[in-house]
Design an enzyme around this catalytic site. Structure first.
Site, mmCIF file in Angstrom:
data_model
loop_
_atom_site.group_PDB
_atom_site.id
_atom_site.type_symbol
_atom_site.label_atom_id
_atom_site.label_comp_id
_atom_site.label_asym_id
_atom_site.label_seq_id
_atom_site.Cartn_x
_atom_site.Cartn_y
_atom_site.Cartn_z
ATOM 1 N N ASP A 73 -2.954 6.318 -3.321
ATOM 2 C CA ASP A 73 -1.746 5.709 -2.743
ATOM 3 C C ASP A 73 -1.184 4.576 -3.613
ATOM 4 O O ASP A 73 -1.648 4.357 -4.732
ATOM 5 C CB ASP A 73 -2.027 5.210 -1.318
ATOM 6 N N ASP A 124 -1.466 1.345 -3.799
ATOM 7 C CA ASP A 124 -2.344 0.318 -4.357
ATOM 8 C C ASP A 124 -3.714 0.857 -4.743
ATOM 9 O O ASP A 124 -4.619 0.071 -5.064
ATOM 10 C CB ASP A 124 -2.481 -0.856 -3.382
ATOM 11 N N SER A 156 0.794 -1.230 0.000
ATOM 12 C CA SER A 156 0.000 0.000 0.000
ATOM 13 C C SER A 156 0.824 1.277 0.000
ATOM 14 O O SER A 156 1.571 1.524 -0.926
ATOM 15 C CB SER A 156 -0.955 -0.029 1.191
ATOM 16 N N ASP A 158 -6.193 2.408 -3.080
ATOM 17 C CA ASP A 158 -7.401 2.372 -2.249
ATOM 18 C C ASP A 158 -7.581 3.623 -1.382
ATOM 19 O O ASP A 158 -8.637 3.813 -0.787
ATOM 20 C CB ASP A 158 -7.465 1.083 -1.404
ATOM 21 N N ARG A 159 -6.565 4.479 -1.316
ATOM 22 C CA ARG A 159 -6.714 5.706 -0.513
ATOM 23 C C ARG A 159 -6.959 6.904 -1.412
ATOM 24 O O ARG A 159 -6.630 6.883 -2.606
ATOM 25 C CB ARG A 159 -5.440 5.977 0.283
ATOM 26 N N LYS A 209 -11.657 -0.183 0.276
ATOM 27 C CA LYS A 209 -11.750 1.254 0.080
ATOM 28 C C LYS A 209 -11.267 1.559 -1.334
ATOM 29 O O LYS A 209 -10.558 0.761 -1.935
ATOM 30 C CB LYS A 209 -10.975 2.017 1.138
HETATM 31 C C1 VG1 Z 1 -3.341 1.954 8.363
HETATM 32 C C2 VG1 Z 1 -4.543 2.840 8.584
HETATM 33 C C3 VG1 Z 1 -5.822 2.013 8.436
HETATM 34 C C4 VG1 Z 1 -5.830 1.341 7.056
HETATM 35 C C5 VG1 Z 1 -4.566 0.526 6.878
HETATM 36 C C6 VG1 Z 1 -4.460 -0.074 5.501
HETATM 37 O O1 VG1 Z 1 -3.294 0.949 9.344
HETATM 38 O O2 VG1 Z 1 -4.496 3.454 9.842
HETATM 39 O O3 VG1 Z 1 -6.930 2.852 8.618
HETATM 40 O O4 VG1 Z 1 -6.942 0.521 6.920
HETATM 41 O O5 VG1 Z 1 -3.420 1.344 7.079
HETATM 42 O O6 VG1 Z 1 -4.473 0.908 4.516
HETATM 43 P P1 VG1 Z 1 -2.342 1.041 10.637
HETATM 44 O O7 VG1 Z 1 -2.533 -0.269 11.357
HETATM 45 O O8 VG1 Z 1 -0.958 1.282 10.143
HETATM 46 O O9 VG1 Z 1 -2.840 2.210 11.427
HETATM 47 V V1 VG1 Z 1 -3.701 0.638 3.078
HETATM 48 O O10 VG1 Z 1 -4.043 1.860 2.107
HETATM 49 O O11 VG1 Z 1 -2.343 0.032 3.613
HETATM 50 O O12 VG1 Z 1 -4.325 -0.777 2.342
HETATM 51 CO CO CO Z 2 -3.579 1.363 0.238
#
Ligand code: VG1
Ligand code: CO
Length: 543
Positions: free
Chosen positions: A277, A279, A113, A281-282, A376
């Protein structure tokens, strides 16, 4: 076909975190490391023999090698068919879309990600189930348990598949279909949004910039925003996916998406700016000289959902992760809808969407999405905003300020202390826990503390319980202070501090969030000794 059964030994630490297994590339390159995890996954997901698997990734370093291994293992483990994105590319939401559309058994998504990519950076893998969403904790824990005892995996002896040519290939008895990475996803977006309306907006002098951050959304954004919607060439910045994301963090926030941020806060700022981002999804949403917090973005999309044809029939409910601000709750209340509060990570939304309880979901970490897929979806959020702007014919800033006027403003900020010492990080949270009793009923940051707890969640659909999802100090006036450790990092620990306070008074809405939350920020440090313990005088990233 020749199948090899390879003897192996378990690796420590193959436990999926918030979103799959993420480690340094060098860790994944150890012989058998990836193979063990893939075999443990296949061993833990039930009876898939003859069924279809979707495979794709964000194009980062090691994506192609990993896909070749997965294809040979899928054939040896008797999948019937694999759908793989051309060049190995599938954004996370596109993978979810493909799983659903082709009724696949599940999918393997290769991504870390928003983490940097390259030979010395990060790689990741996660399994998504047949609804298109990340495997729930029951499945990821079963995979982890299997990795601890695994002593053999199956792989086919075969040449690599040509991933760059769309078409059908055989791998033993298994069929590999290399598919257009964008087509299914673009078609779905066209069903949900008013493409004619957005096209007219873009043709009428409205200007925008989209920063793909050298990551996976480049081809998707070019095809949809420049191709189908007619935005001028060059609207998509950094649109060529690169194995190392151009050396940056493909993380769409005010710190890492600085190229876009400088443009949007410059003299000749476009009307609308967005980024996605690694991948895809953000999403980050910006207006001219204006930043929309992800929590506000969710609330505003919910309040304006009927602007988009795909949501005109009304939405069923809203879900947000616990640290996400309560701005969406106010909209849900106004619309007479249920609002759910889940732990961090998209996997917790799947059951709610499958059960028809919610349509829209969001996380404060730049994640927004709906039941059109089970991930997402960065570009989806961008298109939703464009659709709203096409209907409202107003600026981003006016729409957000008008929203605050009606609903009040939830001042919100997240402070990340990245890559700190793990023991120190654990101590920060423990310090707060140790004061739960002492704080309750007392005054802190000029507010009175109502309750302190470790957030736990019981899934309303299947009754599963997830504990220790964040240390919370909740105030009588609805303000909140939350401490959490990241579950996506690969080195040391990352402490996330989430701060929120509600402001009904419109004359105070123009305040900067850091100013409005200054007493909360100071109190958080006072309670946790965060700065002293981590040896940092300020956060790495402030959102
Ligand atoms: C982070 C974010 C979380 C999100 C996750 C994956 O996790 O806080 O809200 O779902 O990344 O997003 P963490 O455990 O580091 O707080 V992504 O765009 O990596 O698929
Ligand atoms: Co992502």
């Amino acid at each position: 076909m020749q199948i090899r059964q390879v003897n192996t030994k378990p690796f420590e630490g193959q436990r999926p975190g918030t979103s799959g297994l993420r480690k340094k590339v060098k860790v994944f390159q150890q012989s058998n490391y990836l193979e063990n995890f893939v075999q443990a996954t296949f061993d833990s997901i039930g009876d898939y023999v003859g069924a279809t698997l979707v495979v794709g990734g964000d194009g980062r370093f090691y994506n192609r090698q990993a896909i070749q291994v997965i294809l040979k293992m899928a054939a040896a483990n008797r999948f019937g068919k694999v759908l793989v994105g051309q060049g190995g590319i599938l954004s996370t939401p596109a993978a979810s879309c493909v799983i659903r559309k082709h009724q696949a058994y599940g999918g393997l998504i290769l991504s870390a990600s928003h983490n940097p990519g390259g030979p010395d950076e990060d790689f990741g893998i996660k399994y998504n189930i047949g609804n298109g969403g990340p495997a729930p904790e029951g499945v990821t824990e079963a995979i982890y348990a299997r990795t601890e005892v695994l002593n053999q995996y199956n792989i086919m002896v075969a040449d690599d598949i040509d991933l760059d040519t769309v078409g059908s290939f055989s791998l033993g008895d298994m069929q590999v279909e290399v598919i257009d990475s964008v087509a299914d996803y673009a078609e779905l977006m066209q069903q949900l949004f008013d493409f004619d309306g957005i096209q007219a907006l873009l043709a009428g002098g409205f200007s925008m910039a989209f920063d793909a951050m050298h990551a996976v959304t480049g081809p998707y954004a070019r095809a949809i925003i420049e191709g189908m919607l007619g935005a001028p060439a060059g609207t998509v910045m950094n649109g060529e996916p690169r194995e190392d994301f151009g050396g940056g963090h493909p993380d769409p926030n005010l710190t890492y998406a600085h190229e876009l941020v400088e443009k949007m806060f410059g003299d000749q700022a476009p009307d609308f700016g967005a980024a996605s981002d690694g991948d895809g999804d953000r999403n980050m949403i910006l207006g001219a000289n204006f930043f929309v917090t992800p929590s506000d973005s969710l609330a505003i999309i919910a309040a304006n959902a009927d602007a988009a044809p795909g949501y005109r029939g009304g939405i069923a409910g809203i879900a947000r992760s616990m640290p996400t601000s309560a701005a969406a709750d106010r909209v849900a209340e106004d619309l007479g809808l249920d609002c759910y509060e889940t732990p961090t990570g998209w996997k917790f939304f799947g059951n709610l969407m499958d059960a028809g309880k919610v349509t829209l979901c969001g996380e404060e970490s730049f994640g927004t999405g709906s039941n059109h897929v089970r991930e997402k979806d960065g570009l989806w959020a961008v298109l939703f905003w464009l659709n709203i702007l096409a209907v409202r014919k107003d600026s981003v800033a006016n729409i957000v300020e008008g929203h605050w006027k009606k609903f009040g403003r939830n001042f919100y900020s997240r402070h990340d202390y990245e890559g700190v010492d793990s023991e120190a990080a654990a101590k920060v949270l423990q310090n707060v826990r140790n004061q739960f009793d002492a704080l309750t009923g007392q005054s802190l940051a000029h507010r009175s503390v109502k309750l302190c707890d470790d957030f736990a969640y019981t899934d309303p659909v299947d009754g599963s319980v997830s504990e220790n999802q964040g240390v919370r100090i909740l105030f009588e006036d609805g303000s909140r202070m939350i401490f959490r450790l990241s579950g996506t990092g690969t080195s040391g620990a990352t402490v996330r501090l989430y701060l929120e306070s509600f402001e009904p008074d419109a004359s105070r809405h123009a305040l900067d969030a850091q100013e409005a939350l200054a007493d909360m920020i100071a109190a958080a440090d006072y309670v946790s000794h965060l700065k002293q313990l981590t040896g940092r005088d300020k956060p790495t990233v402030i959102t």
